[in-house]
Enzyme design. Structure first.
Site, PDB file in Angstrom:
ATOM      1  N   CYS A  99       1.026  -1.365  -0.218  1.00  0.00           N
ATOM      2  CA  CYS A  99      -0.020  -0.161   0.035  1.00  0.00           C
ATOM      3  C   CYS A  99       1.193   1.342  -0.319  1.00  0.00           C
ATOM      4  O   CYS A  99       1.988   1.484   0.370  1.00  0.00           O
ATOM      5  CB  CYS A  99      -0.856   0.274   1.413  1.00  0.00           C
ATOM      6  SG  CYS A  99      -1.822  -1.402   1.556  1.00  0.00           S
ATOM      7  N   ASN A 149       0.565   1.012   5.911  1.00  0.00           N
ATOM      8  CA  ASN A 149       0.863   0.099   4.852  1.00  0.00           C
ATOM      9  C   ASN A 149       1.750  -0.772   5.616  1.00  0.00           C
ATOM     10  O   ASN A 149       3.014  -0.493   6.194  1.00  0.00           O
ATOM     11  CB  ASN A 149       1.952   0.789   3.997  1.00  0.00           C
ATOM     12  CG  ASN A 149       3.103   0.302   2.918  1.00  0.00           C
ATOM     13  OD1 ASN A 149       2.367  -0.961   2.859  1.00  0.00           O
ATOM     14  ND2 ASN A 149       3.872   0.955   2.607  1.00  0.00           N
ATOM     15  N   GLY A 150       1.544  -2.313   5.003  1.00  0.00           N
ATOM     16  CA  GLY A 150       2.069  -3.271   5.409  1.00  0.00           C
ATOM     17  C   GLY A 150       1.685  -4.543   6.207  1.00  0.00           C
ATOM     18  O   GLY A 150      -0.129  -3.956   5.807  1.00  0.00           O
ATOM     19  N   TYR A 154      11.861  -4.343  -7.049  1.00  0.00           N
ATOM     20  CA  TYR A 154      10.731  -4.437  -7.482  1.00  0.00           C
ATOM     21  C   TYR A 154       9.809  -3.344  -7.325  1.00  0.00           C
ATOM     22  O   TYR A 154       9.162  -1.974  -7.964  1.00  0.00           O
ATOM     23  CB  TYR A 154      10.083  -5.267  -7.192  1.00  0.00           C
ATOM     24  CG  TYR A 154       8.843  -5.670  -8.810  1.00  0.00           C
ATOM     25  CD1 TYR A 154       8.315  -5.348  -9.710  1.00  0.00           C
ATOM     26  CD2 TYR A 154       7.002  -6.821  -7.332  1.00  0.00           C
ATOM     27  CE1 TYR A 154       7.018  -5.160  -9.890  1.00  0.00           C
ATOM     28  CE2 TYR A 154       6.471  -6.723  -8.179  1.00  0.00           C
ATOM     29  CZ  TYR A 154       5.933  -5.679  -9.106  1.00  0.00           C
ATOM     30  OH  TYR A 154       5.054  -6.197  -9.736  1.00  0.00           O
TER      31      TYR A 154
END
Length: 470
Positions: free
Chosen positions: A14, A114-115, A253
């Site tokens: 995210c 996020n996570g 990536y």
């Protein structure tokens, strides 16, 4: 979760973005999460505070889709937080879109995360036994319940909650008058602090700062909590023991090439991954090409090190949706060609080195190799700019089981045969760490390599072999 079988990649986690005390906070947040769109495409949301109340909107799809009907014009305030989401914990539905908004005894609360929390299920079951009623299936809601139930003022409530949760989290917590920022003790996810004039900005990646005109100040440290309010900025450590273990795939990536993580530019790091890959696995060839977009930097690095021309041998169609799934093999193969095509004049009659950043399930790699051969490539040598992904990630990447990872079940030679390459090589873990070049005395120089070696930097509450690094 149903995977897009046509584009066999690890999916992003995210992205979070926040602004404190700026007259255009909602608009800046919109541009900020738009710059972070690569980190999540399932939902987007913004919540703003005018100092007394919240206004917010959340929607499914891309940022432009979620805010397509002037919803942004209805959001007002001098502080705001925003979020783009890819489902890793919880279902893909509007109830789980973030920021999550709650009312509690201290007022209003908005959270963007996020996570992934590895002990979310355990805490959730405990809270439910104590009478908590959850409105979503997102692990982020666990944090909100811990804050609400603590009985402390917001700063101490957040501090206490952070000490209870485990896993990966870059977290933004907003009240009517405060913005609180926190990063897990291992710093598994990136989080950076910046300024626009006298206003503070925080984001998952520095690329968002470039879009909104913010000046980078520093990375948020592992185990750090930052409180921003009318008195300014205060930073403290909520965790006594911290040890950097940033996700290696941020460099390989996930992150945008124009972002800097811990002062290291992602594009330059990927080029060095390619150079290291060539040093470890040189092969006689005529041309080097990369699978777009994230492998292009590594392909350029490989080509430079080898003295072989880099060419755009593969072209990505940017106007095909991520969830194009067809029911049979023939239509799936056609679907790959909708997303990717080989440039015949570049590869025809050539010995081609194809650079990719990872092989997850092996489906896409085989189809691309076939595509290059059908375009006339004489040989196809596959080089991967990461080690083999053999273990699931519990920190926010969508590898939920070891069985779905081809490298956990197959040998190098077996994978080569399955994808149909003339040769195959994965970058070594040591080469990965050396190429990124982080200067850190933590294990693996501050990288998490769990998906490669099975050594997780935190406790894992799953049925899997642990190798926790201390």
């Amino acid at each position: 979760m149903e995977h897009d079988d046509l584009w066999d990649k690890l999916n992003e986690e995210c992205g979070v973005f926040g602004v404190y005390n700026h007259p255009d906070a909602p608009q800046l947040t919109y541009y900020g999460i738009h710059a972070l769109q690569h980190r999540g495409q399932e939902s987007a949301g913004i919540c703003a505070s005018n100092g007394e109340s919240f206004s917010y909107h959340r929607g499914m799809g891309l940022v432009t889709e979620a805010f397509s009907n002037n919803e942004l014009g209805k959001i007002h305030g001098r502080s705001a937080i925003g979020h783009v989401r890819y489902t890793t914990a919880g279902e893909s539905k509007i109830e789980n879109a973030q920021p999550l908004i709650f009312k509690y005894t201290g007022g209003n609360l908005a959270l963007a995360h996020n996570g992934n929390l590895v002990n979310a299920n355990q805490i959730r079951h405990q809270l439910e036994r104590q009478g908590s009623i959850f409105q979503t299936t997102s692990d982020t809601e666990v944090i909100a319940h811990l804050i609400a139930r603590s009985g402390y003022e917001i700063e101490e409530a957040v501090r206490e909650s952070l000490r209870m949760i485990k896993g990966a989290y870059a977290l933004l917590v907003m009240t009517e008058k405060k913005l609180i920022v926190a990063l897990d003790p291992n710093g598994l996810r990136p989080l950076v602090l910046g300024m626009i004039g006298d206003s503070y900005v925080v984001a998952s990646e520095t690329c968002a700062f470039e879009v909104v005109g913010a000046q980078y100040v520093r990375d948020v440290a592992p185990g750090e909590m930052i409180i921003i309010d009318e008195d300014g900025l205060r930073a403290e450590r909520f965790a006594g023991q911290t040890q950097r273990a940033i996700c290696s795939f941020e460099y390989i990536y996930f992150a945008r090439p124009d972002s800097d993580i811990d002062g290291i530019n992602v594009h330059l790091a990927r080029k060095e991954l390619g150079r290291q890959l060539q040093r470890e696995a040189a092969v006689e060839a005529d041309v080097v090409t990369g699978v777009p977009d994230s492998s292009i930097s590594a392909a350029i690095g490989y080509a430079e090190a080898a003295g072989i021309p880099y060419e755009l041998g593969l072209i990505k169609n940017r106007y095909v949706g991520r969830t194009f799934i067809q029911p049979n093999q023939e239509l799936r193969a056609r679907g790959v060609r909708m997303k990717l095509s080989a440039v015949r004049k570049v590869v025809e009659g050539k010995r081609v080195v194809m650079i990719d950043d990872s092989i997850v399930r092996g489906t896409t790699s085989g189809r691309i190799v076939t595509m290059l051969r059908e375009a006339g490539a004489k040989e196809v040598h596959v080089r991967i700019s990461s080690p083999p992904v053999k273990n699931p990630c519990f920190y926010g990447i969508d590898t939920s089981s070891r069985e779905e990872l081809i490298a956990s079940e197959k040998s190098l030679e077996e994978i080569r045969e399955i994808i149909g390459a003339d040769s195959l090589y994965f970058l070594s873990p040591e080469g990965l760490v050396d190429a990124i070049g982080r200067d850190d005395d933590a294990p693996n120089r501050g990288h998490c390599l769990a998906c490669f070696n099975g050594c997780y930097p935190t406790e894992i509450y799953e049925d899997t072999k642990n190798c926790t690094e201390k």
